[in-house]
Motif scaffolding. Structure first.
Motif, mmCIF file in Angstrom:
data_model
loop_
_atom_site.group_PDB
_atom_site.id
_atom_site.type_symbol
_atom_site.label_atom_id
_atom_site.label_comp_id
_atom_site.label_asym_id
_atom_site.label_seq_id
_atom_site.Cartn_x
_atom_site.Cartn_y
_atom_site.Cartn_z
ATOM 1 N N ALA A 70 50.979 56.166 46.528
ATOM 2 C CA ALA A 70 50.936 55.719 45.731
ATOM 3 C C ALA A 70 51.639 55.047 44.924
ATOM 4 O O ALA A 70 51.242 53.715 44.055
ATOM 5 N N GLN A 71 52.873 54.894 44.969
ATOM 6 C CA GLN A 71 53.881 54.106 43.784
ATOM 7 C C GLN A 71 53.453 52.585 45.119
ATOM 8 O O GLN A 71 53.792 51.912 43.824
ATOM 9 N N GLU A 72 53.404 52.286 46.137
ATOM 10 C CA GLU A 72 53.526 51.973 46.169
ATOM 11 C C GLU A 72 52.357 50.650 46.516
ATOM 12 O O GLU A 72 52.708 50.502 46.443
ATOM 13 N N LYS A 73 51.284 51.452 46.649
ATOM 14 C CA LYS A 73 49.984 50.690 46.551
ATOM 15 C C LYS A 73 49.805 50.405 45.341
ATOM 16 O O LYS A 73 49.746 49.854 45.281
ATOM 17 N N ALA A 74 50.754 51.350 44.403
ATOM 18 C CA ALA A 74 50.228 50.322 42.389
ATOM 19 C C ALA A 74 50.809 49.325 43.026
ATOM 20 O O ALA A 74 50.260 48.526 41.737
ATOM 21 N N VAL A 75 52.016 49.300 42.977
ATOM 22 C CA VAL A 75 52.660 47.746 43.083
ATOM 23 C C VAL A 75 52.244 47.049 43.677
ATOM 24 O O VAL A 75 52.104 45.627 43.477
ATOM 25 N N ILE A 76 51.520 47.472 44.553
ATOM 26 C CA ILE A 76 50.597 45.994 45.937
ATOM 27 C C ILE A 76 49.315 46.004 44.575
ATOM 28 O O ILE A 76 48.922 44.480 44.548
ATOM 29 N N THR A 79 50.751 43.561 41.120
ATOM 30 C CA THR A 79 50.363 42.095 42.614
ATOM 31 C C THR A 79 49.194 41.522 42.214
ATOM 32 O O THR A 79 48.978 40.112 41.995
ATOM 33 N N LEU A 80 48.233 41.916 43.108
ATOM 34 C CA LEU A 80 46.809 41.632 42.951
ATOM 35 C C LEU A 80 46.687 41.247 41.556
ATOM 36 O O LEU A 80 46.017 40.047 41.849
ATOM 37 N N ILE A 81 46.107 42.130 40.972
ATOM 38 C CA ILE A 81 45.280 42.158 39.749
ATOM 39 C C ILE A 81 46.087 40.835 38.582
ATOM 40 O O ILE A 81 45.698 40.033 38.471
ATOM 41 N N GLU A 82 48.154 41.266 38.516
ATOM 42 C CA GLU A 82 48.286 39.938 38.340
ATOM 43 C C GLU A 82 48.253 38.774 38.750
ATOM 44 O O GLU A 82 48.495 37.892 37.717
ATOM 45 N N SER A 83 48.114 38.421 40.396
ATOM 46 C CA SER A 83 47.585 37.111 40.723
ATOM 47 C C SER A 83 45.783 36.081 40.493
ATOM 48 O O SER A 83 45.857 36.160 39.550
#
Length: 90
Positions: A70-76, A79-83
């Motif tokens: 879940a932590q890994e997916k949250a980071v992904i 980054t998608l939301i920020e981009s």
């Protein structure tokens, strides 16, 4: 209708029955008294002693694995939301 003494007696009986149940539930069972995990002076073991302990150890490992995923997916997703926000603001 009962008098206040009867109500007080019934309240005390119920209270102490609950207290006795809690003590009984939290007290160690006879087979656990001599186990290395509860005996003072012996080294604690990391190996599960019963089937329930094995299940709980496996469950703990699975929870840690899914928390890491879940932590890994949250980071992904972050980054998608920020981009996406950066792209929309420009």
């Amino acid at each position: 209708m009962r008098n206040w003494r009867g109500k007080m007696l019934m309240t005390l009986v119920v209270y102490f029955a609950g207290f006795a149940t809690a003590i009984y539930t939290l007290a160690p069972a006879s087979d656990e008294v001599n186990s290395p995990r509860t005996t003072a002076g012996r080294e604690l073991t990391e190996q599960p002693q019963s089937k329930g302990d094995k299940v709980m150890a496996r469950l703990g490992e699975d929870i840690q694995k899914y928390a890491h995923l879940a932590q890994e997916k949250a980071v992904i997703v972050k980054t998608l939301i920020e981009s996406k926000l950066e792209k929309d603001s420009n």
